[in-house]
Design an enzyme around this catalytic site. Sequence first.
Site, PDB file in Angstrom:
ATOM      1  N   GLN A  32       0.913  -1.040   0.055  1.00  0.00           N
ATOM      2  CA  GLN A  32       0.045  -0.088  -0.154  1.00  0.00           C
ATOM      3  C   GLN A  32       0.899   1.215   0.035  1.00  0.00           C
ATOM      4  O   GLN A  32       2.080   1.381   0.113  1.00  0.00           O
ATOM      5  CB  GLN A  32      -0.861   0.087   1.123  1.00  0.00           C
ATOM      6  CG  GLN A  32      -0.192  -0.420   2.524  1.00  0.00           C
ATOM      7  CD  GLN A  32      -0.988  -0.911   3.517  1.00  0.00           C
ATOM      8  OE1 GLN A  32      -2.262  -0.808   3.574  1.00  0.00           O
ATOM      9  NE2 GLN A  32      -0.523  -1.657   4.447  1.00  0.00           N
ATOM     10  N   GLU A 107       0.141  -9.023  11.046  1.00  0.00           N
ATOM     11  CA  GLU A 107       0.216  -8.056  10.262  1.00  0.00           C
ATOM     12  C   GLU A 107       0.700  -8.486   8.676  1.00  0.00           C
ATOM     13  O   GLU A 107       1.605  -8.976   8.828  1.00  0.00           O
ATOM     14  CB  GLU A 107       0.943  -6.844  10.814  1.00  0.00           C
ATOM     15  CG  GLU A 107       1.382  -5.712  10.055  1.00  0.00           C
ATOM     16  CD  GLU A 107       0.287  -4.961   9.452  1.00  0.00           C
ATOM     17  OE1 GLU A 107      -0.709  -4.204  10.272  1.00  0.00           O
ATOM     18  OE2 GLU A 107       0.008  -4.848   8.040  1.00  0.00           O
ATOM     19  N   ASP A 139      -0.494 -13.110   5.957  1.00  0.00           N
ATOM     20  CA  ASP A 139      -1.860 -12.649   5.558  1.00  0.00           C
ATOM     21  C   ASP A 139      -2.790 -13.239   6.576  1.00  0.00           C
ATOM     22  O   ASP A 139      -2.920 -14.441   6.955  1.00  0.00           O
ATOM     23  CB  ASP A 139      -2.070 -13.256   4.430  1.00  0.00           C
ATOM     24  CG  ASP A 139      -3.231 -13.315   3.515  1.00  0.00           C
ATOM     25  OD1 ASP A 139      -4.172 -12.587   4.254  1.00  0.00           O
ATOM     26  OD2 ASP A 139      -3.619 -13.253   2.585  1.00  0.00           O
ATOM     27  N   GLY A 140      -3.508 -12.404   7.289  1.00  0.00           N
ATOM     28  CA  GLY A 140      -4.557 -12.574   8.312  1.00  0.00           C
ATOM     29  C   GLY A 140      -5.500 -13.728   7.866  1.00  0.00           C
ATOM     30  O   GLY A 140      -5.757 -14.568   8.598  1.00  0.00           O
ATOM     31  N   ASP A 157      -8.436  -5.191  13.256  1.00  0.00           N
ATOM     32  CA  ASP A 157      -7.997  -3.837  13.253  1.00  0.00           C
ATOM     33  C   ASP A 157      -7.525  -3.620  11.772  1.00  0.00           C
ATOM     34  O   ASP A 157      -6.274  -3.545  11.547  1.00  0.00           O
ATOM     35  CB  ASP A 157      -6.751  -3.507  14.231  1.00  0.00           C
ATOM     36  CG  ASP A 157      -6.463  -1.927  14.120  1.00  0.00           C
ATOM     37  OD1 ASP A 157      -7.220  -1.372  13.309  1.00  0.00           O
ATOM     38  OD2 ASP A 157      -5.512  -1.673  14.924  1.00  0.00           O
ATOM     39  N   SER A 158      -8.210  -3.478  10.700  1.00  0.00           N
ATOM     40  CA  SER A 158      -8.012  -3.033   9.485  1.00  0.00           C
ATOM     41  C   SER A 158      -8.625  -1.814   8.962  1.00  0.00           C
ATOM     42  O   SER A 158      -9.340  -1.232   9.496  1.00  0.00           O
ATOM     43  CB  SER A 158      -8.763  -4.459   8.676  1.00  0.00           C
ATOM     44  OG  SER A 158     -10.257  -3.983   8.574  1.00  0.00           O
ATOM     45  N   PRO A 164      -5.561  -4.365   0.542  1.00  0.00           N
ATOM     46  CA  PRO A 164      -4.978  -5.637   1.210  1.00  0.00           C
ATOM     47  C   PRO A 164      -6.018  -6.050   2.276  1.00  0.00           C
ATOM     48  O   PRO A 164      -6.171  -6.968   3.000  1.00  0.00           O
ATOM     49  CB  PRO A 164      -3.821  -5.261   1.925  1.00  0.00           C
ATOM     50  CG  PRO A 164      -3.419  -3.966   1.638  1.00  0.00           C
ATOM     51  CD  PRO A 164      -4.360  -3.235   0.773  1.00  0.00           C
TER      52      PRO A 164
END
Length: 295
Positions: A32, A107, A139-140, A157-158, A164
């Site tokens: 990002q 994360e 990757d969560g 918490d995104s 992503p």
Amino acid sequence: MATRWIEETFHADWRPRIRADKVLHEVKTEHQHLVIFENRFWGKVLILDGVFQLTTRDEFIYHEVMAHIPLMALERPRKVLIVGGGDGGVLREVLKHPSVQEATLVEIDQEVIDTSIKFYPEIGKKAFKDKRANVVIADGLKFVVETTEKYDAIIVDSSEPMGPSAVLHSKPFFADCKKALKEGGIFVTQTSLPFHTPAHLASTTKALSSIYKAVAPFVCTQPCYFGGEFCISWASDNAEHHEVPTATLARRAARRDIKTNYWTPGYHTGAFALPAYIQKIVDKASSKPATKRKK
Ligand code: SPD
């Protein structure tokens, strides 16, 4: 030099902006566009892909409510999973609970962690060093599918449902999270500003209410998320966690000796009382009657 104003580009029809007194860091990470800048009023500001994420002036609000609403509802939370949250703010608040033995933070973007520790260590640096913190760069989505662990609470918490973060707002992800929760565990995820993006709250409510027995969004006021109440969706198979009496919450807070600047037992109870326009979004989207407190 011309003054630079940094805009949030997320909303199609309007854009809030903050003056960048000094840009501290700007980079296109693998995932990002990340900018950290300073503003005389807001302190240090993080913006990801054109969405304001946090300011050092008001981060305590979001981080406290994301952590303490689920954890104060539990008698003895031991294992907590945080998906996202690479700035360490939620982790810091989770670790205030003395019963927490392990807080795993997953994360996707190592640079979010590294830059957070470098540019605003006051938020999460101490938490990242805590022996109970288990930081995983992954990757969560994949993490929750593959984990064999069971958590008392999962806190997502995104950012907004784009880039992503998009998959972290999907029904398959919510269902996989449930598999990683202990029976009656609590799941929370941010559902943004219902005044502006009602579809986000609606789709999350619809998905969660088809997976969990009790779904109950709550609200806070987050000044840097311009545009009305900010919503966080709460879900569990144990509706009792939603009805913890205010006096019990107060006893827990005192016993745990947790100092807060936003969360209080009274706020906790009242946060689930939704303004009518938000309640309507929830009722319309929910496949079952809204979870209401008994008193
Ligand atoms: N509208 C922005 C929502 C961002 C939520 N994530 C914030 C990250 C702070 N830890």
